[in-house]
Design a protein around this motif. Structure first.
Motif, mmCIF file in Angstrom:
data_model
loop_
_atom_site.group_PDB
_atom_site.id
_atom_site.type_symbol
_atom_site.label_atom_id
_atom_site.label_comp_id
_atom_site.label_asym_id
_atom_site.label_seq_id
_atom_site.Cartn_x
_atom_site.Cartn_y
_atom_site.Cartn_z
ATOM 1 N N ALA A 1 52.852 34.576 18.976
ATOM 2 C CA ALA A 1 52.019 33.455 19.375
ATOM 3 C C ALA A 1 50.876 33.419 18.499
ATOM 4 N N VAL A 2 50.301 34.593 18.033
ATOM 5 C CA VAL A 2 49.040 34.561 17.199
ATOM 6 C C VAL A 2 49.200 33.851 15.877
ATOM 7 N N VAL B 1 43.414 38.467 13.456
ATOM 8 C CA VAL B 1 42.234 38.506 14.532
ATOM 9 C C VAL B 1 41.130 39.235 14.098
ATOM 10 N N THR B 2 41.469 40.320 13.268
ATOM 11 C CA THR B 2 40.330 41.364 13.205
ATOM 12 C C THR B 2 39.498 40.724 11.738
ATOM 13 N N GLY B 3 40.187 40.350 10.816
ATOM 14 C CA GLY B 3 39.745 40.217 9.191
ATOM 15 C C GLY B 3 40.046 41.392 8.566
ATOM 16 N N TRP B 4 40.440 42.745 9.243
ATOM 17 C CA TRP B 4 40.741 43.751 8.395
ATOM 18 C C TRP B 4 41.807 43.647 7.409
ATOM 19 N N ALA C 1 62.691 52.900 15.491
ATOM 20 C CA ALA C 1 63.178 51.683 14.749
ATOM 21 C C ALA C 1 62.421 50.688 15.243
ATOM 22 N N LEU C 2 62.474 50.408 16.494
ATOM 23 C CA LEU C 2 62.177 49.257 17.241
ATOM 24 C C LEU C 2 60.638 49.361 17.254
ATOM 25 N N ALA C 3 59.926 50.332 17.512
ATOM 26 C CA ALA C 3 58.541 50.603 17.415
ATOM 27 C C ALA C 3 57.792 50.328 16.221
ATOM 28 N N VAL C 4 58.566 50.753 15.227
ATOM 29 C CA VAL C 4 57.863 50.740 13.772
ATOM 30 C C VAL C 4 57.984 49.502 13.244
ATOM 31 N N LEU C 5 59.050 48.670 13.671
ATOM 32 C CA LEU C 5 59.499 47.283 13.291
ATOM 33 C C LEU C 5 58.209 46.212 14.028
ATOM 34 N N VAL C 6 58.023 46.603 15.122
ATOM 35 C CA VAL C 6 56.959 45.585 15.571
ATOM 36 C C VAL C 6 55.623 45.973 15.256
ATOM 37 N N GLY C 7 55.549 47.308 14.821
ATOM 38 C CA GLY C 7 54.165 47.634 14.163
ATOM 39 C C GLY C 7 53.970 46.882 13.036
ATOM 40 N N SER C 8 55.204 46.922 12.231
ATOM 41 C CA SER C 8 55.039 46.221 10.739
ATOM 42 C C SER C 8 54.665 44.832 10.916
ATOM 43 N N LEU C 9 55.411 43.947 11.993
ATOM 44 C CA LEU C 9 55.255 42.847 12.575
ATOM 45 C C LEU C 9 53.650 42.515 13.007
ATOM 46 N N ALA C 10 53.251 43.740 13.316
ATOM 47 C CA ALA C 10 51.717 43.327 13.917
ATOM 48 C C ALA C 10 50.797 43.299 12.894
ATOM 49 N N PRO D 1 49.287 39.612 12.196
ATOM 50 C CA PRO D 1 48.373 39.257 13.269
ATOM 51 C C PRO D 1 46.927 40.049 13.597
ATOM 52 N N VAL D 2 47.304 41.296 13.358
ATOM 53 C CA VAL D 2 46.053 42.139 13.390
ATOM 54 C C VAL D 2 45.004 41.633 12.166
ATOM 55 N N ARG D 3 45.260 41.531 11.258
ATOM 56 C CA ARG D 3 44.551 40.861 9.986
ATOM 57 C C ARG D 3 43.928 39.738 10.453
#
Lengths: 329, 205
Positions: free
Chosen positions: B186-187, B65-68, B49-58, B61-63
């Motif tokens: 932070a991102v 930083v990367t523009g994907w 649950a925690l890992a996937v939640l952090v994944g959803s919040l990533a 920020p990933v978009r």
């Protein structure tokens, strides 16, 4: 975000011909789908990997004790169903061999339990430095089937082999100054790699009041299920105090010292608020973070009520008369 | 938002993400989860649950930083997957661990901070799961919907605290998740500041 999902087409609209014409795209998408699903599923699986995992058909190797053993009886035996050998030897808290429950069994081979010397010293008339096999053969071994209640609210029923600690104390003759017994686990990061991380203050130390240590229920265990103690269960010599939480049962003992003052104990040093010196099993005194009123017996699904002094109240409550067990937990 | 169509992406996340839950259920039913299977199931579902939640919040920020663009398209699936694991975690606790003993559970929730925090995190995820559809985005209006869904950050922080308080001594793993969360935050803060400065520069003097 706001892309509208088209309404689902009825099955009749999905024509095989269409699929046929777009088969390359279909195959590519199917491949990407499978690959992504595998990466996501595999990634989660790996994240969970290092948690307590069951082990496949692991049965630890242990020498059979071929000495005559006094069978357990009366106070020293419960007729509750015994926890399977495999569970007792694969579900352990022994941080010196790792933090997960199955780490100690996996790393047990690192601990060399022979030759092994035990030092008994401090406030005694006859200090004794002795090889563990000599120590064991100096007393008749007894079998004791005890309940074991971990502070984490799980429990087992374990048929121990061992010698009453009181008999050993009689032999070394405590002086009149002796009030407590302090125990120390081996410190050797090569054999006990958990000691390379500062998760606890090493070596592990424990202690009992002298009257607790002399109590006939208190056992120095050398085996279980009629076999030599496996390393993950605290070979070659461990303490068993059945009316106290499991962490009092210090493993792989190298030193027993009679003291005038109450000795430091590892979990109490680590967290005074959560782990007391006495650590008597008490359903009326909760751990700050969970209830101690019930426990899960390993192998059972529903919880069972925890008994005062783990069911040994008749035999040991007298040791604590006049004490406030909420304060001296 | 959607550049190329990736029809396989969300189904793949859902199927891949649910497979460990299925595996856990099958192994649990067969009694293959070790000496204390209930504890094992609790640990696994909570961790996922925690890992996937952090994944959803990533995703955002990933978009940034990367523009994907693809991370934005799987955010909802990950969020719902996180809720599924959080619900499974709670049901494991309520049904298997506590045997639906309502009094014991109420005592846990109201007197034990570690349970209070975990339960609060779950409660925060409920409205987010309910309002995860496009219809709800329209109904609330995007700015309001976005504000509401920032609760996911609060839930994740509470999840990390719940994890820290659960372990007896070794906090390495929960702290790791906390660090990732801080980095993601932070991102986003950096991005917000950048936007604000850009706006300030555009204003006529």
């Amino acid at each position: 975000m706001r892309d509208k999902l088209p309404p689902e087409p009825p099955g009749s609209e999905v024509t095989p011909e269409k699929l046929y014409l777009r088969r390359r795209e279909f195959i590519k998408n199917a491949g990407l789908f499978a690959g992504t699903a595998a990466v996501v599923g595999g990634g989660l699986y790996l994240l969970g990997m290092k948690r307590t995992r069951p082990m496949d058909g692991f049965v630890p190797d242990a020498g059979v004790v071929d000495q005559p053993v006094a069978p357990a009886q009366g106070l020293f035996s419960t007729d509750e169903p015994r926890t399977p050998y495999e569970d007792i030897t694969t579900y352990n808290n022994f941080y010196e061999l790792g933090l997960d429950k199955n780490d100690p069994a996996r790393r047990a081979h690192l601990l060399k339990t022979r030759p092994w010397t035990v030092v008994i010293d401090g406030e005694v008339h006859k200090p004794w430095t002795v090889d563990v096999d000599q120590l064991i053969s100096a007393f008749p071994l007894e079998e004791r089937v005890y309940r074991m209640r971990c502070v984490e609210a799980w429990s087992m029923v374990i048929p121990w082999l061992g010698l009453p600690l009181g008999k050993l104390l009689d032999r070394v003759q405590p002086t009149s100054f002796a009030k407590y017994v302090a125990f120390t686990t081996l410190e050797d990061p090569e054999q006990l790699p958990g000691q390379k991380s500062p998760v606890l203050d090493w070596p592990y130390v424990e202690g009992l009041r002298l009257d607790e240590a002399r109590h006939p229920l208190t056992l120095l265990a050398t085996g279980l299920y009629g076999k030599q103690l496996p390393a993950q269960n605290g070979a070659p010599l461990r303490l068993v105090v059945p009316w106290k939480y499991g962490f009092k049962g210090i493993k792989s003992i190298v030193r027993i010292t009679l003291t005038r003052e109450q000795p430091p104990t590892t979990w109490n040093i680590t967290n005074k608020r959560e782990y007391g010196f006495y650590a008597n099993v008490n359903p009326a005194v909760d751990h700050p973070r969970w209830s101690q009123a019930t426990e899960r017996r390993i192998g059972e699904t529903s919880r069972r009520p925890t008994l005062p002094f783990n069911g040994y109240a008749d035999a040991v409550a007298g040791l604590y008369s006049g004490m406030d067990l909420k304060r001296d937990f | 938002m959607a550049s190329s169509k990736l029809p396989w992406l969300n189904p793949a996340i859902a199927v891949g993400g649910l497979s460990p839950l299925l595996l856990l259920a099958v192994q649990g039913a067969q009694g293959q989860l070790g000496a204390n299977g209930i504890e094992f199931a609790l640990n696994q579902t909570g961790l996922f649950a925690l890992a996937v939640l952090v994944g959803s919040l990533a995703c955002t920020p990933v978009r940034l930083v990367t523009g994907w663009t693809w991370p934005a398209r799987i955010r909802r699936t990950l969020g719902l997957l996180a809720f599924t694991y959080a619900a499974a975690h709670f049901l494991t606790y309520a049904v298997l661990d506590q045997g639906l003993d309502v009094r014991a559970m109420a005592e846990d929730v109201f007197t034990r901070p570690f349970i209070t925090v975990g339960f609060t995190a779950l409660m925060l995820l409920v409205p987010l799961a309910v309002t995860s559809t496009n219809k709800w985005v329209r109904r609330l209006g995007f700015p309001a919907w976005q504000r509401l869904h920032r609760l996911a950050y609060v839930a994740a922080v509470l999840g990390v605290v719940h994890f820290v308080w659960r372990v007896k001594k070794d906090v390495t793993e929960p702290v790791l998740y906390g660090a990732v969360l801080a980095l993601l935050f932070a991102v986003r803060v950096g991005e917000a500041l950048r936007k604000r400065r850009a706006l300030a520069r555009e204003r006529p003097a």
